[in-house]
Write a protein that holds these residues in place. Structure first.
Motif: not given
Lengths: 428, 167
Positions: A55-58, A99-101, A363-366, A398-403
């Motif tokens: 879950s960590l990008l380098q 992530h945020q719901k 179904k998981l929608r993010w 609504s489920y939102c992933t971000m980075g």
């Protein structure tokens, strides 16, 4: 009544309230609202996230060796030559998936059945979508601000500092941000008073000059080649901020004194690139902060006087006075790709597909998509809960992933200035 | 012709006055007289002493009626200094290699909360029973405040000010 003489009840009238009537006539009024336009979500290049990599990008970036001298003085041919050994390093950046719901209250079927205003659910859907869009933009912008190692203070009054100063920086989390309220309050006190501390034309040019010379910012668009005679290296930069900054250019002293006669500032306003290579991008909800370094909410519900007929809850959403009157403003001067927006992609396969065995499961929608679900528990009161087995209730979710990951964070330079609402009235 | 001139003059006055605030009043001696709780651009200021003595007057960028101080909250500042960074490692054949690079080393430091005098916009001494006027040197760059406008005289005085609210 029978057999009345001419004198009996000769002036009787029919009771006006004798028959049924509606108390009010209700009509849905259409109101035009400004549509939200996203700025930050589409600003940076997307970096697709690879699943099953943690879950960590380098991110790794090779750094060239620095030019460490201005003078070159080699030995004569008759002597043993000096050697210069050149080596380079890497630097790394990190980015994390967040992530945020988002959800609405539970809707019962009854209002949609009996209320006058139809289309309540579609309106609520659009409303929720706007909140999701603004949240994503705010996330990108806040991280860009917090991870910037330098800031520009317009006309900094602190002796010995200059306008371009280092700033505390790092990833902002849900519990702490390196640039906190105390930091913003102190920065506002540094903003100069001599020219009002406003980000006018000359200050914009100064930001560009500092960015090029001190920060070495690579232009936003167009990697410049070798400049020719009587020319400097080309390439445009991006200045993102509130509309007042751009509108103020029509009343700017330097522009008024030097504008071409063909520039029509009566029926039109200043248009085009600012000083050769600064492009301007207006934000719908620009970043503004109060004297104490806090960030007031941009909009607020204003309670309206009660009506004789109608809802007892009358509210109108308006710009928040504390927001529009906030003294501190933050604009962003950017060069080439300071950040990359992480594109998280679909959820893991078992959670994102519906096959025969998974048919009963949601179904998981993010990706921030707003869906209507009846898969909820209802609270019947007195600590009693039940499933929504009769389908009386619905809920928007609504489920939102971000980075976001920095590439060269110093290429994004926050500019802190003193705000004006109507510069046409404060510049002669 | 006279009427035309009068009309043009009134139009000019209206145009100049548009958006600006002109106010006057009495300044209480030794107190903060808050003129505005929002930032303003001062276009002209006139102070007349009524105390009968030389009167020190300070105009502050603050909206506080009780103090001329501003509390700067604690915050974290950043900086960097030049230093040598020594990199040492043993290479593949067992030889220790050492390099010394000159680098800029970033640091952060906590700055404690402090109480300082609010920024002074203007500081002057009005001679006894006289009037002092101030107008910006360049009308295009009026003197501006961020937090408010407060005038504090040592002795009693009266003022007339024209300013433009910034927000």
């Amino acid at each position: 009544m029978w057999d009345l003489t001419p004198a009996m009840q000769a002036w009787d009238q029919q009771d006006v309230n004798q028959f049924n009537r509606l108390p009010v006539w209700m009509a849905v009024q259409q109101v035009k609202r400004l549509k939200y336009y996203s700025r930050w979500r589409r600003k940076y290049k997307k970096l697709p996230w690879k699943p099953n990599m943690g879950s960590l990008l380098q991110g790794i970036i090779p750094e060239p060796s620095p030019k460490t001298r201005q003078v070159a003085a080699p030995r004569n041919i008759t002597e043993v030559a000096y050697r210069t050994q050149v080596s380079h390093y890497e630097r790394s950046n990190t980015g994390r998936v967040k992530h945020q719901k988002f959800e609405s209250p539970q809707f019962n079927f009854l209002p949609s059945f009996q209320d006058f205003r139809a289309q309540q659910i579609p309106f609520a859907t659009e409303d929720l979508m706007k909140q999701i869009a603004t949240y994503y933009d705010d996330f990108i912008r806040w991280q860009a601000l917090q991870q910037s190692p330098f800031v520009y203070i317009v006309n900094n009054t602190t002796a010995g500092e200059g306008n371009y100063i280092p700033a505390v920086y790092g990833e902002a989390t849900d519990t702490s941000s390196p640039k906190d309220a105390g930091w913003f309050a102190n920065m506002l006190l540094k903003v100069g008073a001599g020219d009002g501390g406003f980000l006018d034309f000359r200050q914009m040019c100064a930001v560009r000059d500092y960015a090029e010379v001190k920060a070495g910012i690579v232009p936003w668009s167009g990697l410049p080649g070798e400049p020719g005679e009587n020319n400097v290296q080309q390439g445009k930069y991006m200045l993102t901020g509130e509309k007042t900054l751009y509108r103020a250019l029509a009343f700017d002293t330097h522009i008024l004194q030097n504008r071409p006669l063909a520039m029509n500032l009566l029926n039109s306003t200043f248009a085009g690139t600012i000083s050769e290579n600064i492009n301007f991008l207006e934000e719908m909800y620009p970043l503004r902060f109060a004297e104490d370094g806090s960030f007031p909410q941009p909009e607020i519900e204003v309670e309206l006087p009660a009506l004789t007929y109608g809802s007892t809850m009358r509210y109108e959403v308006m710009p928040n006075a504390a927001y529009v009157n906030a003294p501190g403003g933050v604009a962003f001067f950017e060069g080439n790709e300071p950040y990359e927006d992480l594109e998280i992609g679909p959820p893991p396969a078992p959670f994102s597909q519906k096959n025969i065995s998974m048919d009963k499961f949601t179904k998981l929608r993010w990706n921030g998509e707003v869906t209507l679900t009846d898969n909820i528990l209802t609270n019947l009161g007195s600590n009693q809960f039940d499933t929504n087995k009769y389908g009386e209730y619905l809920q928007l979710i609504s489920y939102c992933t971000m980075g976001i990951i920095a590439k060269t964070s110093r290429f994004c330079l926050p500019v802190i200035y003193r705000r004006k609402i109507a510069p046409s009235l404060t510049i002669a | 012709m006279k009427n035309l001139l009068r009309f043009i003059t009134s139009l000019f006055i209206a145009a100049v006055a548009f958006g600006q605030v002109t106010t006057s009043g009495t300044l209480t001696a030794g107190s903060n007289n808050v003129i505005s709780t929002d930032g303003v651009a001062i276009l002209s200021l006139q102070i007349s002493d009524t105390s009968g003595s030389a009167n020190a007057v300070v105009v502050y960028d603050t909206d506080s009626a009780s103090t001329t101080n501003i509390v700067r909250p604690a915050y974290t500042s950043a900086g960097s200094y030049q230093t040598n960074r020594i990199v040492s490692f043993t290479n593949r054949v067992g030889v220790v290699q050492t390099y010394t690079n000159t680098v800029l080393y970033p640091y952060t430091s906590s700055v404690s909360a402090s109480t300082n005098e609010a920024p002074r916009v203007l500081s002057t001494v009005v001679t006894a029973n006289s009037t002092q006027s101030f107008t910006p040197v360049n009308v295009n760059t009026p003197l501006s405040t961020t937090l408010g406008l407060t005038i504090r005289p040592v002795g009693s005085a009266v003022y007339t000010i024209t300013y433009q609210p910034l927000r």
